[in-house]
Design an enzyme around this catalytic site. Structure first.
Site, PDB file in Angstrom:
ATOM      1  CE  LYS A 197       3.831 -18.118  -0.084  1.00 34.60           C
ATOM      2  NZ  LYS A 197       3.285 -19.457   0.178  1.00 34.60           N
ATOM      3  CG  ASP A 254       0.316 -20.093   1.615  1.00 31.33           C
ATOM      4  OD1 ASP A 254       0.940 -19.663   2.609  1.00 31.33           O
ATOM      5  OD2 ASP A 254       0.826 -20.880   0.794  1.00 31.33           O
ATOM      6  CE1 TYR A 302      -2.428  -3.472   1.351  1.00 34.59           C
ATOM      7  CE2 TYR A 302      -4.202  -1.895   1.076  1.00 34.59           C
ATOM      8  CZ  TYR A 302      -3.764  -3.197   1.210  1.00 34.59           C
ATOM      9  OH  TYR A 302      -4.675  -4.223   1.203  1.00 34.59           O
ATOM     10  CG  ASP A 310      -6.928  -5.325   3.584  1.00 32.97           C
ATOM     11  OD1 ASP A 310      -7.947  -5.318   4.289  1.00 32.97           O
ATOM     12  OD2 ASP A 310      -6.840  -4.719   2.505  1.00 32.97           O
TER      13      ASP A 310
END
Ligand SMILES: NC(=O)c1ccc[n+]([C@@H]2O[C@H](COP(=O)([O-])OP(=O)(O)OC[C@H]3O[C@@H](n4cnc5c(N)ncnc54)[C@H](O)[C@@H]3O)[C@@H](O)[C@H]2O)c1
Length: 374
Positions: free
Chosen positions: A211, A244, A141, A268
């Site tokens: 991740k 994930d 962002y 988010d």
């Protein structure tokens, strides 16, 4: 003079309705506050070319806290098309006022409690009680984006990055680049906020979401900083999860988790997942918190299809008001507000459409206001 100045930013669509509902409840609590109105949202973009005018920035600068409803956002081309004719073609580019607000006031913590209130027919499982802390100012962002991609950028990436080779030779408008920027300061302070929150609220576990096995530079840095901060909190159990995998595990066994902390985009995602497990958008509340200012809001948008109908659930905004009371140090009022909300949910007599009922936005607010006063 009132003790608190709360900037009041209803925004667009149902934002106006849920804020009216929250105000009714705050008035029932007799919080010693004034609520000056702040202009924000689509109308101001169309008329003035700025969805977050300078006067609203100044209002926020002189307020103790703010409540924000929701705004309408549209893609760049649609935004340009809806500008007033005198502003069209002048080079104005729409940018989300919320993202700007978070960066401008350094509201680096996005705090999203997700609690299953007993008796809510929308609970995925009873007794879920999760808290997500999402980094709020950087990551994907950052706003550093290119589309079409300037040739100079493509040349630099080509000379510095081997994996960029597969994109070499694409025409500038055949691809786009969004920069995921994570800093050591931004990473360590959000993780510290999560551990401090856990300690203060007697929670036992913090899960670091990332991740780093694939997104090695940015998530690697986030994880490195997170591990370092975790060492300062030996009393709190820490674990790590890939974004994930955690989406799967959270659904399978939400009781294995407690406080979760993540960079902006993953935060988010998991906060919406967690919100859905405790009732969905009508229940998702959040606080954008910095060291000087905090802005509280429901996580939903302006829901244009329901705008003007006074039909949507105001509980997310009312719970955001509860978060604001806590942040202001009005914990006793916050407790009363939460208890009243929980009691109305449990009784099940007043329910909005999303809960299977027919109550209006204001009927829900009135039921909660009545319990607050009881
Ligand atoms: N923070 C924000 O202001 C924010 C957040 C998300 C989306 N948006 C903007 O809002 C506009 C509409 O976006 P959208 O339709 O994808 O998302 P949305 O959150 O506005 O609504 C999606 C759907 O969720 C349900 N819903 C939302 N709030 C509810 C409530 N309080 N009670 C019951 N049901 C509720 C409705 O079915 C609604 O149609 C877009 O312009 C989008 O950019 C703004």
């Amino acid at each position: 003079m009132a003790r608190y100045t709360i900037a009041w930013l209803p925004g667009d669509g149902i934002g106006k309705e849920v804020m009216e509902a929250a105000r009714l409840v705050l008035d029932a609590l007799h919080l010693d506050a004034t609520y000056p109105h702040g202009d924000i949202g689509w109308d101001y973009w169309c008329a003035e070319g700025d969805a977050f005018p300078q006067r609203t920035i100044e209002l926020l600068s002189s307020s103790h806290a703010a409540m924000f409803g929701a705004i309408t956002s549209k893609p760049v081309n649609a935004a340009e098309a809806e500008l007033s004719s005198s502003l069209r073609g002048t080079g104005l580019v729409y940018r989300s006022p919320i993202v700007r607000m978070r960066q401008l006031f350094d509201l680096y913590i996005c705090l999203r409690p997700c609690k299953a209130y007993p008796g809510n027919p929308l609970n995925f499982k009873e007794a879920i009680d999760l808290v997500v802390l999402r980094e709020n100012t950087e990551d994907l962002y950052s706003g550093v984006e290119f589309g079409p991609v300037p040739p100079a950028l493509a040349e630099t990436l080509g000379s510095l990055s081997k994996p960029f080779g597969v994109f070499k030779g694409l025409a500038p408008d055949e691809y786009a680049v969004s920069c995921k920027i994570n800093t050591r300061k931004g990473s360590s302070r959000i993780v510290r906020a999560a551990f401090e929150f856990a300690r203060e609220h007697k929670r036992k576990r913090v899960t670091i979401v990332h991740k780093a096995n694939v997104v090695r530079a940015t998530d690697g840095l986030f994880l490195e900083e997170a591990r370092q901060v975790a060492r300062e909190f030996p009393d709190i159990h820490v674990d790590e999860a890939n974004i994930d995998a955690i989406c799967m595990w959270l659904l399978k066994n939400p009781f294995n988790y407690d406080v979760l902390v993540a960079p902006n985009l993953y935060g988010d995602i998991i906060s919406d997942l967690c919100a859905q497990m405790v009732g969905g958008l009508g229940f998702g509340c959040s606080g954008n918190i910095g060291s000087k200012l905090a802005v509280f809001e429901p996580t939903h948008g302006s829901a244009p299809k329901y705008a003007g109908q006074y039909k949507v659930n105001p509980i997310a905004t009312i719970l955001a008001a509860k978060m604001m009371l806590d942040w202001l140090g009005e914990g006793e009022m916050g407790r009363r507000l939460e208890q009243a909300t929980a009691a109305v949910i449990k009784e099940g007599k007043v329910r909005t459409y999303d809960m299977g009922g027919t109550a209006t936005t204001m009927q829900m607010a009135e039921a909660i206001a009545e319990k607050v006063q009881a």
